[in-house]
Design an enzyme around this catalytic site. Structure first.
Site, PDB file in Angstrom:
ATOM      1  N   ASN A   1       0.801  -1.093  -0.063  1.00 20.93           N
ATOM      2  CA  ASN A   1      -0.196  -0.139   0.028  1.00 20.93           C
ATOM      3  C   ASN A   1       0.786   1.101  -0.015  1.00 20.93           C
ATOM      4  O   ASN A   1       1.531   1.424   1.007  1.00 20.93           O
ATOM      5  CB  ASN A   1      -0.875  -0.098   1.167  1.00 20.93           C
ATOM      6  CG  ASN A   1      -1.577   1.119   1.179  1.00 20.93           C
ATOM      7  OD1 ASN A   1      -1.955   1.974   0.505  1.00 20.93           O
ATOM      8  ND2 ASN A   1      -2.374   1.229   2.566  1.00 20.93           N
ATOM      9  N   TRP A   2       0.856   1.915  -1.216  1.00 23.81           N
ATOM     10  CA  TRP A   2       1.912   3.075  -1.266  1.00 23.81           C
ATOM     11  C   TRP A   2       1.349   4.221  -0.669  1.00 23.81           C
ATOM     12  O   TRP A   2       1.871   5.117  -0.593  1.00 23.81           O
ATOM     13  CB  TRP A   2       2.244   3.212  -2.787  1.00 23.81           C
ATOM     14  CG  TRP A   2       3.187   2.206  -3.317  1.00 23.81           C
ATOM     15  CD1 TRP A   2       3.340   0.897  -2.730  1.00 23.81           C
ATOM     16  CD2 TRP A   2       3.715   2.053  -4.806  1.00 23.81           C
ATOM     17  NE1 TRP A   2       4.292   0.192  -3.468  1.00 23.81           N
ATOM     18  CE2 TRP A   2       4.596   0.955  -4.896  1.00 23.81           C
ATOM     19  CE3 TRP A   2       3.528   3.027  -5.731  1.00 23.81           C
ATOM     20  CZ2 TRP A   2       5.009   0.557  -6.064  1.00 23.81           C
ATOM     21  CZ3 TRP A   2       4.267   2.559  -6.853  1.00 23.81           C
ATOM     22  CH2 TRP A   2       4.931   1.336  -7.001  1.00 23.81           C
ATOM     23  N   LYS A   3       0.117   4.228  -0.308  1.00 25.15           N
ATOM     24  CA  LYS A   3      -0.649   5.139   0.386  1.00 25.15           C
ATOM     25  C   LYS A   3      -0.422   6.584  -0.483  1.00 25.15           C
ATOM     26  O   LYS A   3      -0.483   6.731  -1.806  1.00 25.15           O
ATOM     27  CB  LYS A   3      -0.168   5.616   1.779  1.00 25.15           C
ATOM     28  CG  LYS A   3      -0.277   4.222   2.590  1.00 25.15           C
ATOM     29  CD  LYS A   3      -0.088   4.739   4.011  1.00 25.15           C
ATOM     30  CE  LYS A   3       0.019   3.121   4.965  1.00 25.15           C
ATOM     31  NZ  LYS A   3       0.073   3.352   6.326  1.00 25.15           N
TER      32      LYS A   3
ATOM     33  N   HIS B   1      -9.677   0.678   4.747  1.00 22.55           N
ATOM     34  CA  HIS B   1      -8.281   0.961   5.524  1.00 22.55           C
ATOM     35  C   HIS B   1      -8.625   1.751   6.809  1.00 22.55           C
ATOM     36  O   HIS B   1      -9.316   2.843   6.618  1.00 22.55           O
ATOM     37  CB  HIS B   1      -7.357   1.428   4.537  1.00 22.55           C
ATOM     38  CG  HIS B   1      -5.856   1.612   5.089  1.00 22.55           C
ATOM     39  ND1 HIS B   1      -5.521   2.268   6.109  1.00 22.55           N
ATOM     40  CD2 HIS B   1      -4.815   0.569   4.925  1.00 22.55           C
ATOM     41  CE1 HIS B   1      -4.291   2.165   6.416  1.00 22.55           C
ATOM     42  NE2 HIS B   1      -3.788   1.003   5.547  1.00 22.55           N
TER      43      HIS B   1
ATOM     44  N   GLU C   1      -7.154   4.252   8.086  1.00 19.21           N
ATOM     45  CA  GLU C   1      -6.795   5.523   7.939  1.00 19.21           C
ATOM     46  C   GLU C   1      -8.180   6.032   7.395  1.00 19.21           C
ATOM     47  O   GLU C   1      -8.359   7.231   7.644  1.00 19.21           O
ATOM     48  CB  GLU C   1      -5.595   5.835   6.759  1.00 19.21           C
ATOM     49  CG  GLU C   1      -4.206   5.648   7.618  1.00 19.21           C
ATOM     50  CD  GLU C   1      -3.096   5.011   6.775  1.00 19.21           C
ATOM     51  OE1 GLU C   1      -3.315   5.312   5.685  1.00 19.21           O
ATOM     52  OE2 GLU C   1      -2.098   4.516   7.255  1.00 19.21           O
TER      53      GLU C   1
ATOM     54  N   GLU D   1      -5.457  -5.561  10.408  1.00 17.87           N
ATOM     55  CA  GLU D   1      -4.360  -4.437  10.667  1.00 17.87           C
ATOM     56  C   GLU D   1      -4.786  -4.137  11.823  1.00 17.87           C
ATOM     57  O   GLU D   1      -5.526  -3.008  11.941  1.00 17.87           O
ATOM     58  CB  GLU D   1      -4.400  -3.575   9.512  1.00 17.87           C
ATOM     59  CG  GLU D   1      -4.162  -4.042   8.036  1.00 17.87           C
ATOM     60  CD  GLU D   1      -3.552  -2.955   7.185  1.00 17.87           C
ATOM     61  OE1 GLU D   1      -2.567  -3.039   6.958  1.00 17.87           O
ATOM     62  OE2 GLU D   1      -4.374  -1.982   6.967  1.00 17.87           O
TER      63      GLU D   1
ATOM     64  N   GLY E   1       2.343   1.835  10.941  1.00 18.32           N
ATOM     65  CA  GLY E   1       3.153   2.776  10.718  1.00 18.32           C
ATOM     66  C   GLY E   1       3.905   3.349  11.975  1.00 18.32           C
ATOM     67  O   GLY E   1       4.587   4.406  12.239  1.00 18.32           O
TER      68      GLY E   1
ATOM     69  N   SER F   1       3.193  -2.806  10.254  1.00 21.27           N
ATOM     70  CA  SER F   1       4.612  -2.707  10.410  1.00 21.27           C
ATOM     71  C   SER F   1       5.497  -4.061  10.076  1.00 21.27           C
ATOM     72  O   SER F   1       6.338  -4.613  10.625  1.00 21.27           O
ATOM     73  CB  SER F   1       5.364  -2.424  11.683  1.00 21.27           C
ATOM     74  OG  SER F   1       4.863  -0.886  12.095  1.00 21.27           O
TER      75      SER F   1
ATOM     76  N   GLY G   1       2.724  -1.344   4.247  1.00 24.15           N
ATOM     77  CA  GLY G   1       2.737   0.078   3.907  1.00 24.15           C
ATOM     78  C   GLY G   1       4.381   0.422   3.556  1.00 24.15           C
ATOM     79  O   GLY G   1       4.651   0.751   2.681  1.00 24.15           O
ATOM     80  N   GLY G   2       4.695   1.212   4.854  1.00 22.67           N
ATOM     81  CA  GLY G   2       6.088   1.907   4.681  1.00 22.67           C
ATOM     82  C   GLY G   2       7.211   1.099   4.093  1.00 22.67           C
ATOM     83  O   GLY G   2       7.750   1.430   3.101  1.00 22.67           O
TER      84      GLY G   2
END
Ligand code: PEP
Length: 251
Positions: A9-11, A95, A97, A167, A173, A213, A234-235
């Site tokens: 997920n590049w957000k 998600h 977020e 998640e 994150g 993470s 993600g990251g």
């Protein structure tokens, strides 16, 4: 056996040029992958560019969100049909977020999920508890509500196209990963709820990803757990070397 799936997920990161470069690195380095699904979710503006880059590779494309309508007067929104038109095979839905920052509810996410299936795309349904909910002993209750809300009105046949991503919000994150045992416990519960809702075959075949993470140094331990079928990253998905190592988890 459930086929593993690793999704990045590049957000809201990477310009079109940066997305092209990262996608090219992944397409080149993962060309030999045949035994697992690899999916990346760039920003909307980079979708068609990335689609062209990964076209002949095993890497597949996802949208990070969609709206539960096909077309019409919905300014600023994107529909599953248009994501498919841009080359997507998957869509991330619900998600945390979006649930937290944009107030998305289980019901709204369910509407998106049903439209996504109509468009022939595979939804990746995200669920997970906050730290406060975990500390209050509410984790399973929250997951139960999110699964039942997100998967409402679905048939057992449609479940073949659904991927669930667990998640825990406190692990996204933050660098704090759930332990493999904590994740396995949640995944096993999720499979149990899917069993209650559908049937043993659906429960056995549904792929459940862990997200929060995930890094090169913890992916192998997580993937060794019985009910963990992949990762939503993600990251670490923004760094070619890290994401490639995660895709090539030992197992
Ligand atoms: C995510 O955004 O879905 C996620 C799991 O992020 P991170 O890997 O950075 O925790």
């Amino acid at each position: 056996m459930r086929r593993p799936i690793i999704a990045g997920n590049w957000k809201l990161n990477l310009t079109i040029a940066e997305s092209r470069q990262l996608a090219q690195q992944l397409a080149d380095s993962l060309a030999d992958i045949t035994d697992r699904d690899v999916v990346i979710a760039p920003v909307f503006t980079a979708l068609t560019t990335v689609a062209g880059v990964i076209e002949k590779s095993p890497v597949q494309l996802a949208g990070q969100n969609c709206y539960p309508q096909i077309t019409g007067a919905f300014t600023g929104e994107i529909s599953p049909e248009f994501l498919a038109d841009a080359g997507c095979t998957h869509v991330i839905l619900g998600h945390s977020e979006r649930r937290q920052l944009l107030g998305e509810t289980d019901d709204f996410i369910n509407q998106k999920l049903l439209k996504t299936l109509e468009a022939g795309l595979n939804p990746i349904l995200c669920i997970g508890e906050t730290l406060q909910e975990r500390e209050a002993g509410q984790t399973l209750k929250v997951l139960d509500r999110q699964i039942k809300g997100g998967l409402a009105n679905l048939t057992a046949e449609q479940m073949a196209d659904i991927v669930i991503a667990y998640e825990p919000i406190w692990a996204i994150g933050t660098g704090k990963t759930a332990t493999a045992e904590q994740a396995q416990q949640a995944h096993s519960f999720i499979r149990e709820v899917v069993l209650q809702l559908f049937n043993p075959e659906v429960a056995e075949n549904t792929r459940i990803l862990y997200g929060g993470s995930v890094k090169p140094n913890n992916v192998d331990g997580l993937m060794a757990e019985e009910d963990i079928d992949g990762a939503l990253v993600g990251g670490a998905s923004l760094k070619a070397e890290d994401f490639i190592r995660i895709v090539r988890f030992a197992g």
